[in-house]
Enzyme design. Structure first.
Site, mmCIF file in Angstrom:
data_model
loop_
_atom_site.group_PDB
_atom_site.id
_atom_site.type_symbol
_atom_site.label_atom_id
_atom_site.label_comp_id
_atom_site.label_asym_id
_atom_site.label_seq_id
_atom_site.Cartn_x
_atom_site.Cartn_y
_atom_site.Cartn_z
ATOM 1 N N ARG A 69 -17.363 -14.573 -7.697
ATOM 2 C CA ARG A 69 -17.195 -15.085 -6.324
ATOM 3 C C ARG A 69 -17.912 -16.425 -6.129
ATOM 4 O O ARG A 69 -18.490 -16.698 -5.072
ATOM 5 C CB ARG A 69 -17.718 -14.072 -5.287
ATOM 6 C CG ARG A 69 -17.131 -12.709 -5.382
ATOM 7 C CD ARG A 69 -15.693 -12.648 -4.902
ATOM 8 N NE ARG A 69 -15.269 -11.274 -4.815
ATOM 9 C CZ ARG A 69 -14.666 -10.604 -5.807
ATOM 10 N NH1 ARG A 69 -14.398 -11.215 -6.948
ATOM 11 N NH2 ARG A 69 -14.317 -9.351 -5.657
ATOM 12 N N SER A 81 -14.833 -8.728 2.551
ATOM 13 C CA SER A 81 -16.225 -8.390 2.196
ATOM 14 C C SER A 81 -17.148 -9.451 2.769
ATOM 15 O O SER A 81 -16.969 -10.638 2.472
ATOM 16 C CB SER A 81 -16.406 -8.373 0.683
ATOM 17 O OG SER A 81 -15.434 -7.557 0.092
ATOM 18 N N GLU A 105 -20.917 -13.613 1.337
ATOM 19 C CA GLU A 105 -19.752 -14.165 0.639
ATOM 20 C C GLU A 105 -18.994 -15.112 1.581
ATOM 21 O O GLU A 105 -18.422 -16.109 1.164
ATOM 22 C CB GLU A 105 -18.838 -13.011 0.195
ATOM 23 C CG GLU A 105 -17.651 -13.465 -0.600
ATOM 24 C CD GLU A 105 -16.791 -12.304 -1.095
ATOM 25 O OE1 GLU A 105 -17.321 -11.427 -1.809
ATOM 26 O OE2 GLU A 105 -15.599 -12.283 -0.758
HETATM 27 P P1 FAD Z 1 -10.601 -20.257 4.456
HETATM 28 O O1 FAD Z 1 -11.198 -19.067 5.074
HETATM 29 O O2 FAD Z 1 -9.700 -21.089 5.313
HETATM 30 O O3 FAD Z 1 -11.642 -21.127 3.724
HETATM 31 C C1 FAD Z 1 -12.643 -20.545 2.917
HETATM 32 C C2 FAD Z 1 -13.552 -21.673 2.382
HETATM 33 O O4 FAD Z 1 -12.808 -22.515 1.534
HETATM 34 C C3 FAD Z 1 -14.106 -22.563 3.488
HETATM 35 O O5 FAD Z 1 -15.386 -22.972 3.100
HETATM 36 C C4 FAD Z 1 -13.145 -23.740 3.503
HETATM 37 O O6 FAD Z 1 -13.745 -24.935 3.970
HETATM 38 C C5 FAD Z 1 -12.789 -23.871 2.031
HETATM 39 N N1 FAD Z 1 -11.445 -24.379 1.771
HETATM 40 C C6 FAD Z 1 -10.270 -23.810 2.144
HETATM 41 N N2 FAD Z 1 -9.241 -24.503 1.652
HETATM 42 C C7 FAD Z 1 -9.753 -25.552 0.981
HETATM 43 C C8 FAD Z 1 -9.194 -26.647 0.260
HETATM 44 N N3 FAD Z 1 -7.871 -26.823 0.121
HETATM 45 N N4 FAD Z 1 -10.042 -27.553 -0.302
HETATM 46 C C9 FAD Z 1 -11.387 -27.417 -0.181
HETATM 47 N N5 FAD Z 1 -11.971 -26.393 0.488
HETATM 48 C C10 FAD Z 1 -11.166 -25.480 1.055
HETATM 49 N N6 FAD Z 1 -11.314 -12.421 -1.293
HETATM 50 C C11 FAD Z 1 -11.313 -12.070 -2.606
HETATM 51 O O7 FAD Z 1 -11.800 -12.824 -3.456
HETATM 52 N N7 FAD Z 1 -10.771 -10.872 -3.007
HETATM 53 C C12 FAD Z 1 -10.211 -10.008 -2.140
HETATM 54 O O8 FAD Z 1 -9.736 -8.966 -2.552
HETATM 55 C C13 FAD Z 1 -10.217 -10.346 -0.756
HETATM 56 N N8 FAD Z 1 -9.718 -9.498 0.161
HETATM 57 C C14 FAD Z 1 -9.749 -9.807 1.504
HETATM 58 C C15 FAD Z 1 -9.247 -8.908 2.434
HETATM 59 C C16 FAD Z 1 -9.262 -9.217 3.783
HETATM 60 C C17 FAD Z 1 -8.718 -8.208 4.770
HETATM 61 C C18 FAD Z 1 -9.782 -10.450 4.216
HETATM 62 C C19 FAD Z 1 -9.757 -10.801 5.671
HETATM 63 C C20 FAD Z 1 -10.301 -11.344 3.303
HETATM 64 C C21 FAD Z 1 -10.301 -11.035 1.931
HETATM 65 N N9 FAD Z 1 -10.814 -11.923 0.958
HETATM 66 C C22 FAD Z 1 -10.789 -11.589 -0.379
HETATM 67 C C23 FAD Z 1 -11.426 -13.195 1.372
HETATM 68 C C24 FAD Z 1 -10.388 -14.338 1.530
HETATM 69 O O9 FAD Z 1 -9.107 -13.848 1.802
HETATM 70 C C25 FAD Z 1 -10.322 -15.224 0.290
HETATM 71 O O10 FAD Z 1 -11.584 -15.748 -0.005
HETATM 72 C C26 FAD Z 1 -9.311 -16.370 0.447
HETATM 73 O O11 FAD Z 1 -9.204 -17.092 -0.759
HETATM 74 C C27 FAD Z 1 -9.653 -17.310 1.585
HETATM 75 O O12 FAD Z 1 -8.540 -18.160 1.788
HETATM 76 P P2 FAD Z 1 -8.358 -18.970 3.150
HETATM 77 O O13 FAD Z 1 -7.233 -19.918 2.940
HETATM 78 O O14 FAD Z 1 -8.255 -18.043 4.288
HETATM 79 O O15 FAD Z 1 -9.719 -19.761 3.169
HETATM 80 P P1 NAP Z 2 -13.844 -0.025 -4.405
HETATM 81 O O1 NAP Z 2 -12.673 0.233 -5.275
HETATM 82 O O2 NAP Z 2 -14.242 0.966 -3.363
HETATM 83 O O3 NAP Z 2 -15.118 -0.304 -5.333
HETATM 84 C C1 NAP Z 2 -16.358 -0.704 -4.766
HETATM 85 C C2 NAP Z 2 -16.955 -1.822 -5.595
HETATM 86 O O4 NAP Z 2 -17.207 -1.326 -6.896
HETATM 87 C C3 NAP Z 2 -16.009 -2.978 -5.720
HETATM 88 O O5 NAP Z 2 -16.456 -3.984 -4.889
HETATM 89 C C4 NAP Z 2 -15.985 -3.327 -7.194
HETATM 90 O O6 NAP Z 2 -16.553 -4.573 -7.483
HETATM 91 C C5 NAP Z 2 -16.791 -2.246 -7.864
HETATM 92 N N1 NAP Z 2 -15.913 -1.554 -8.839
HETATM 93 C C6 NAP Z 2 -15.160 -0.451 -8.626
HETATM 94 N N2 NAP Z 2 -14.524 -0.088 -9.760
HETATM 95 C C7 NAP Z 2 -14.870 -0.981 -10.691
HETATM 96 C C8 NAP Z 2 -14.548 -1.153 -12.060
HETATM 97 N N3 NAP Z 2 -13.744 -0.311 -12.700
HETATM 98 N N4 NAP Z 2 -15.081 -2.191 -12.716
HETATM 99 C C9 NAP Z 2 -15.885 -3.052 -12.104
HETATM 100 N N5 NAP Z 2 -16.236 -2.950 -10.797
HETATM 101 C C10 NAP Z 2 -15.743 -1.937 -10.106
HETATM 102 O O7 NAP Z 2 -13.680 -1.447 -3.696
HETATM 103 P P2 NAP Z 2 -12.782 -1.884 -2.464
HETATM 104 O O8 NAP Z 2 -13.671 -2.320 -1.381
HETATM 105 O O9 NAP Z 2 -11.725 -0.886 -2.189
HETATM 106 O O10 NAP Z 2 -12.108 -3.205 -3.050
HETATM 107 C C11 NAP Z 2 -11.180 -3.121 -4.094
HETATM 108 C C12 NAP Z 2 -11.081 -4.467 -4.793
HETATM 109 O O11 NAP Z 2 -10.626 -5.454 -3.878
HETATM 110 C C13 NAP Z 2 -12.402 -4.963 -5.339
HETATM 111 O O12 NAP Z 2 -12.179 -5.641 -6.552
HETATM 112 C C14 NAP Z 2 -12.891 -5.910 -4.280
HETATM 113 O O13 NAP Z 2 -13.691 -6.957 -4.806
HETATM 114 C C15 NAP Z 2 -11.587 -6.472 -3.738
HETATM 115 N N6 NAP Z 2 -11.750 -6.830 -2.312
HETATM 116 C C16 NAP Z 2 -12.427 -7.967 -2.039
HETATM 117 C C17 NAP Z 2 -12.608 -8.369 -0.724
HETATM 118 C C18 NAP Z 2 -13.295 -9.666 -0.406
HETATM 119 O O14 NAP Z 2 -13.257 -10.087 0.738
HETATM 120 N N7 NAP Z 2 -13.916 -10.307 -1.364
HETATM 121 C C19 NAP Z 2 -12.134 -7.576 0.311
HETATM 122 C C20 NAP Z 2 -11.482 -6.399 -0.013
HETATM 123 C C21 NAP Z 2 -11.293 -6.019 -1.341
HETATM 124 P P3 NAP Z 2 -15.723 -5.959 -7.409
HETATM 125 O O15 NAP Z 2 -15.720 -6.330 -5.981
HETATM 126 O O16 NAP Z 2 -16.538 -6.862 -8.234
HETATM 127 O O17 NAP Z 2 -14.356 -5.736 -7.969
#
Ligand code: FAD
Ligand code: NAP
Length: 333
Positions: free
Chosen positions: A157, A233, A329
């Site tokens: 991340r 998250s 994050e």
């Molecule tokens: P924004 O929220 O618009 O921007 C995020 C950051 O990036 C800000 O700092 C912004 O200034 C910068 N930015 C945006 N676009 C650019 C650009 N073109 N150039 C330079 N800087 C830029 N994330 C995960 O990694 N894994 C997940 O599974 C995941 N699940 C999610 C589930 C939900 C329900 C929600 C609400 C969010 C989740 N996220 C997850 C977080 C998010 O969706 C991601 O980080 C996504 O990539 C953000 O994209 P955005 O366009 O909305 O970015």
């Molecule tokens: P989950 O399956 O309940 O698991 C909880 C956490 O344990 C996860 O965050 C994941 O880490 C870790 N994990 C579980 N199984 C794993 C494996 N086999 N190997 C390594 N790590 C493991 O998680 P969840 O909340 O439902 O999310 C599912 C996936 O979607 C995750 O990968 C999570 O990162 C992603 N997600 C991300 C966001 C976001 O905003 N960043 C939001 C929703 C979901 P990791 O997060 O490192 O995978």
């Protein structure tokens, strides 16, 4: 200048204002705006942003879209994707074209230009697994700049765009390397994917099956921001030493952990927050989601400050209970 509302530009749905909002409809617009606007805030889909107050800055919303195949080999298809393309639409495009590599990243909200920011990841796959290079534009000069995968310093991340290059560049397009179906190995390491495929009696899953299963899991577990405003998250999963894990296990026998290397493990922040008693708790219209404590939901707070304050209470409590500092994050402005 009349202040403009940010309400529709953040999935926390806080109604702060900014000085002005400009939109890119092309890559050339992006260069022009990068040259002329001083210290802009860049917004994609606003799904990883928390505005804590009105901002005295101009906002650039990245809207230019497009997916272009730039090279094909026997094994791989290289695509260039414009920053304003919706990420999940790209995943669906890959599936339609029978290309593997991003199916585990199905249904992540937001746009492709933001994907490198935190090296988006889910279900055992990260953007860096398919990433080749990106083109960005320097804020101030509008100069174009290509950064290759190794330049982006992708981590868990993390990337150079959250560090040294924060607020210095705007990502214009990304190049990814997808794998043709017959050469692609599905990533099923994340246990719940296999469980779900077994439930569905799918013996030989396709790229689409993996995507469908993940969409299904995500829909059942994660709050839809339209109903429960959130940014996914709120915190990263902390990486701790194996020594620290051993000492925590004397009090928390069932603490889950995933091996990073010989000396360190990743601990789910959601578990720590849940076990500290925060799941579903609400203060001043802000709470953790009832099914996943790692997600903070804005039920009725008017200001992002209240969301930030709530998150700090969680951080302090986790530090006190487990001696672990959990990092945000979400990007705060
Ligand atoms: P924004 O929220 O618009 O921007 C995020 C950051 O990036 C800000 O700092 C912004 O200034 C910068 N930015 C945006 N676009 C650019 C650009 N073109 N150039 C330079 N800087 C830029 N994330 C995960 O990694 N894994 C997940 O599974 C995941 N699940 C999610 C589930 C939900 C329900 C929600 C609400 C969010 C989740 N996220 C997850 C977080 C998010 O969706 C991601 O980080 C996504 O990539 C953000 O994209 P955005 O366009 O909305 O970015
Ligand atoms: P989950 O399956 O309940 O698991 C909880 C956490 O344990 C996860 O965050 C994941 O880490 C870790 N994990 C579980 N199984 C794993 C494996 N086999 N190997 C390594 N790590 C493991 O998680 P969840 O909340 O439902 O999310 C599912 C996936 O979607 C995750 O990968 C999570 O990162 C992603 N997600 C991300 C966001 C976001 O905003 N960043 C939001 C929703 C979901 P990791 O997060 O490192 O995978």
């Amino acid at each position: 200048m009349v202040p403009r509302s940010l309400l529709n530009l953040n999935t926390f749905r806080v109604d702060h204002s900014c000085r002005s909002i400009s939109y890119t409809n092309s890559s050339n617009d992006l260069v022009d705006l990068a040259k002329t606007i001083n210290k802009p805030i860049i917004v994609g889909g606003g799904s990883n942003i928390l505005f804590v107050d009105d901002v005295d800055r101009d906002v650039i919303v990245i809207n230019h879209e497009g997916i272009e195949v730039i090279k094909t080999t026997n094994k791989y298809v290289y695509i260039r994707v414009q920053a304003g393309t919706n990420w999940h639409q790209l995943v669906l495009w890959a599936i339609e074209n029978d290309l593997g590599g991003i199916e585990n990243l199905s249904l992540i909200p937001g746009k492709c230009g933001a994907a490198p920011m935190q090296n988006i990841g889910a279900y055992g796959v990260e953007l860096k697994n398919v990433f080749v290079e990106l083109e960005c534009v320097k804020i101030g000069t509008g100069e174009r700049w290509v950064l290759h995968k190794e330049d982006c310093l992708f981590g868990y991340r993390e990337s150079i765009f959250k560090g040294e290059l924060k607020d210095k560049v705007i990502i214009d397009n990304i190049t990814l390397k997808l794998t043709t179906n017959s050469n692609h190995t599905l990533n099923r390491d994340y246990g719940i994917i296999n469980d779900k495929l077994d439930d569905l009696k799918v013996k030989k899953p396709t790229i689409k099956d993996i995507s469908d299963v993940i969409i299904d899991i995500r829909k059942s577990k994660l709050p839809d921001p339209k109903e429960y405003p959130n940014a996914g998250s709120f915190f990263k999963n902390p990486i701790i030493s194996t020594v620290k894990l051993k000492s925590l296990k004397s009090t928390y026998k069932y603490i889950p952990s995933y091996v990073i290397d010989n000396d360190s493990v990743k601990v789910p922040a959601g578990w720590l927050i849940d076990k500290a008693g925060w799941k579903g708790k609400q203060i001043n219209g802000v709470g953790t989601y009832k099914h996943q404590a790692l997600v903070i939901v804005n039920h009725s707070a008017r200001s992002g400050k209240e969301i930030l304050e709530f998150s700090k209470l969680i951080q302090d409590d986790v530090l006190e209970k487990y001696g672990i500092k959990i990092e945000r994050e979400v990007n705060v402005y």
